[in-house]
Scaffold this active site. Sequence first.
Site, PDB file in Angstrom:
ATOM      1  CB  CYS A   1      -0.754   0.091   1.229  1.00 53.66           C
ATOM      2  SG  CYS A   1      -2.250  -0.842   1.124  1.00 53.66           S
TER       3      CYS A   1
ATOM      4  NE  ARG B   1      -4.637   2.301   1.657  1.00 50.97           N
ATOM      5  CZ  ARG B   1      -4.931   1.963   2.928  1.00 50.97           C
ATOM      6  NH1 ARG B   1      -5.986   2.251   3.607  1.00 50.97           N
ATOM      7  NH2 ARG B   1      -3.790   1.117   3.523  1.00 50.97           N
TER       8      ARG B   1
ATOM      9  CG  ASN C   1      -0.143  -5.535   5.795  1.00 48.17           C
ATOM     10  OD1 ASN C   1      -0.976  -6.011   6.616  1.00 48.17           O
ATOM     11  ND2 ASN C   1       0.176  -6.692   4.979  1.00 48.17           N
TER      12      ASN C   1
END
Length: 323
Positions: free
Chosen positions: A2, A16, A79
């Site tokens: 990400c 994002r 993450n």
Amino acid sequence: MCTAANYTATDHYFGRNLDLEYSYNETVTVTPRNYVFKFRQVDELRSHHALIGISTNVDGYPLYYDATNEKGLSMAGLNFPENADYKPEDPKKINITPFEFIPWVLGQYETVAEVKEALKDINLVNISFSKEYPLSPLHWIISDREESITVESVKEGLHVYDNPVGVLTNNPTFDKQLFNLNNYMTLSIDPPKNNFAPDLVLDTYSRGMGAIGLPGDLSSSSRFVKAVFTKINSVSGSSESEAISQFFHILGSAAQQRGCVRLGDKYEITIYSSCCNTDKGIYYYKTYENSQISGVDMHKENLDSEEIISYSLIEGQQIKMQN
Ligand SMILES: C[C@H](CCC(=O)NCCS(=O)(=O)O)[C@H]1CC[C@H]2[C@@H]3[C@H](O)C[C@@H]4C[C@H](O)CC[C@]4(C)[C@H]3C[C@H](O)[C@]12C
């Protein structure tokens, strides 16, 4: 993988890429001021700032991935496998679970400076939402127009880093990501000068050679360098259209195309890219198969109500034929 970033043109933007090989049926979700946010270890918030962002809604609870509040404060979880370490309950601290962290922060605070102060008392406690929704190993970027921070709960404790570049990807820890930028300080948007061997005739035979060496692979540390270079050198007009176009191009510099990152029998892709105008409370997004920008304006909803409002993502290409 990400990538998250913030960006200021006339207004301020935050968004994002959500890179994953599957989806949790996420929706654009507006949480109005009087939705009762219940927390596992601390008192509920009966009245709070309104939020807009992307979440999976389970039993009426919005499990946010990223969001912005009506005061322009934004936050995204990315993450952080192997590094995230959540703690047992600490009676001396305010115990917030990772899935409550976004509502707890955005529900109450207006600026990063206020959040930094509040984080001194926070313990990210190892309580999961449910068996079906276990703890996610995350770290977070929190931004307002003035500044950004990165929050990482690791073995040694809660680390709060100033984030001077306003970008976050995944592993390794944020201090290492920032340090790695030292290795790229000679890269430039201008044509290179021959410092390599001044007596040799070397030719700038192509445009863009000033940034030769800028990573193009999809690893987290490479996406960090690429996104920082693109964001910091970004130039856009001041209109909404020009600014959001530029913002999606910044995210596009680190986006994942199906086929480039194999995970067993699946491929990681950029499921959605978002760009929230944090001044106006408008959440724009694109999905992997819908390149058209869709938007939800939080101020078109009744922000004094008690029920969350969600919009399914519009997927599938919206093609405007011209003949
Ligand atoms: C996996 C997502 C982040 C994407 C990402 O960073 N991928 C990079 C992979 S890697 O490092 O490069 O390997 C994260 C972001 C937000 C997370 C979700 C949100 O935290 C909300 C809930 C929280 C629940 O505890 C688990 C399900 C969940 C619905 C989470 C699932 C998953 O962990 C999400 C969707």
